[in-house]
Scaffold this motif. Structure first.
Motif, mmCIF file in Angstrom:
data_model
loop_
_atom_site.group_PDB
_atom_site.id
_atom_site.type_symbol
_atom_site.label_atom_id
_atom_site.label_comp_id
_atom_site.label_asym_id
_atom_site.label_seq_id
_atom_site.Cartn_x
_atom_site.Cartn_y
_atom_site.Cartn_z
ATOM 1 N N GLY A 1 11.718 30.975 -3.901
ATOM 2 C CA GLY A 1 11.997 31.147 -2.482
ATOM 3 C C GLY A 1 11.678 29.944 -1.628
ATOM 4 O O GLY A 1 11.634 30.059 -0.391
ATOM 5 N N ASP A 2 11.471 28.784 -2.249
ATOM 6 C CA ASP A 2 11.160 27.577 -1.489
ATOM 7 C C ASP A 2 12.368 27.153 -0.655
ATOM 8 O O ASP A 2 13.444 26.875 -1.196
ATOM 9 C CB ASP A 2 10.748 26.455 -2.447
ATOM 10 N N LYS A 3 12.210 27.066 0.636
ATOM 11 C CA LYS A 3 13.323 26.767 1.543
ATOM 12 C C LYS A 3 13.869 25.358 1.343
ATOM 13 O O LYS A 3 15.090 25.150 1.312
ATOM 14 C CB LYS A 3 12.867 26.947 2.993
ATOM 15 N N THR B 1 15.885 25.013 -1.838
ATOM 16 C CA THR B 1 17.185 25.667 -1.671
ATOM 17 C C THR B 1 18.130 24.788 -0.865
ATOM 18 O O THR B 1 19.294 24.602 -1.233
ATOM 19 C CB THR B 1 17.013 27.032 -0.969
ATOM 20 N N GLU B 2 17.628 24.218 0.239
ATOM 21 C CA GLU B 2 18.446 23.337 1.068
ATOM 22 C C GLU B 2 18.897 22.105 0.278
ATOM 23 O O GLU B 2 20.027 21.637 0.423
ATOM 24 C CB GLU B 2 17.660 22.899 2.304
#
Length: 236
Positions: free
Chosen positions: A130-132, A135-136
């Motif tokens: 779930g690391d933002k 993901t980006e």
């Protein structure tokens, strides 16, 4: 034109040995006609580049005078507005050499992920947690690659096959899936089970896909041997 004539500033491109090998292997593996084929090769690894091969000849490649141009890579920025150099130099009181070091060694997926990693295995694990930023970063990389594929399709007025190679291209199924999700307009259909494979030549598109998509492991050592034999034979 002046700098081209005086200093030979031009697009040299890099990964040429790999692109040449993979383009030929793709033709052979998929049974394409060398004289009537349009192939896009995506060499994805610590350094990443894309090439367009039309009728057996490379007509475009994403790297330029240096390997810094093109896709965002492990630590290289890829394409940016050149005015950024002057802007950061002024804001950070850095020299051009300082900023070029950052663009080459502290940017790309490493920089965008906040220094998390330049390794896509680490980025994928972080994304699944779930690391933002991870993901980006993956979204940025796959979006940029999809845009290059789209532009090379336009340059060749179509595409028959897309080949993934290199450490990421051969092994990162999530990258391949995300890139292909942008390319439905080309009539590409992916087989999710086939996309899980790795380590060999295989087709990951379905039989009714209008464009064939394959994974073709690169072998630059073999390519160099073959080209050496060609040169030696021609010299005789």
């Amino acid at each position: 034109r002046e700098y081209y004539d005086k200093y030979h500033v031009r697009r040299y491109g890099f990964h040429g040995t790999s692109h040449r090998f993979v383009a030929k292997e793709t033709m052979n593996f998929l049974g394409l006609d060398k004289n009537n084929s349009k192939i896009i090769v995506c060499h994805l690894g610590g350094g990443s580049s894309v090439s367009a091969t039309l009728n057996g000849e490379c007509v475009d490649t994403s790297m330029g005078l240096t390997p810094l141009e093109g896709l965002p890579m492990g630590t290289r920025s890829g394409d940016i507005d050149p005015a950024i150099l002057e802007y950061i130099c002024r804001k950070e009181k850095k020299s051009i050499q300082d900023v070029l070091y950052v663009l080459n060694h502290k940017s790309g997926v490493f920089g965008v992920s906040g220094g998390l990693s330049s390794d896509f295995r680490d980025l994928r694990a972080a994304m699944e947690r779930g690391d933002k930023l991870a993901t980006e970063t993956l979204e940025m990389f796959t979006y940029r690659l999809a845009k290059y594929i789209g532009s090379y399709t336009a340059a060749m007025n179509g595409v028959d096959a897309i080949a993934f190679t290199g450490g990421i291209g051969e092994n990162a199924d999530v990258v391949r899936a995300k890139v292909l999700s942008y390319l439905g307009y080309l009539g590409i259909k992916m087989d999710p089970e086939m996309n899980k494979k790795r380590g060999e030549n295989f087709v990951l598109s379905t039989e009714d896909s209008k464009v064939k998509v394959a994974v073709i492991p690169t072998n630059e050592e073999l390519a160099i041997c073959r080209e050496t034999v060609e040169l030696v034979t021609a010299a005789k």
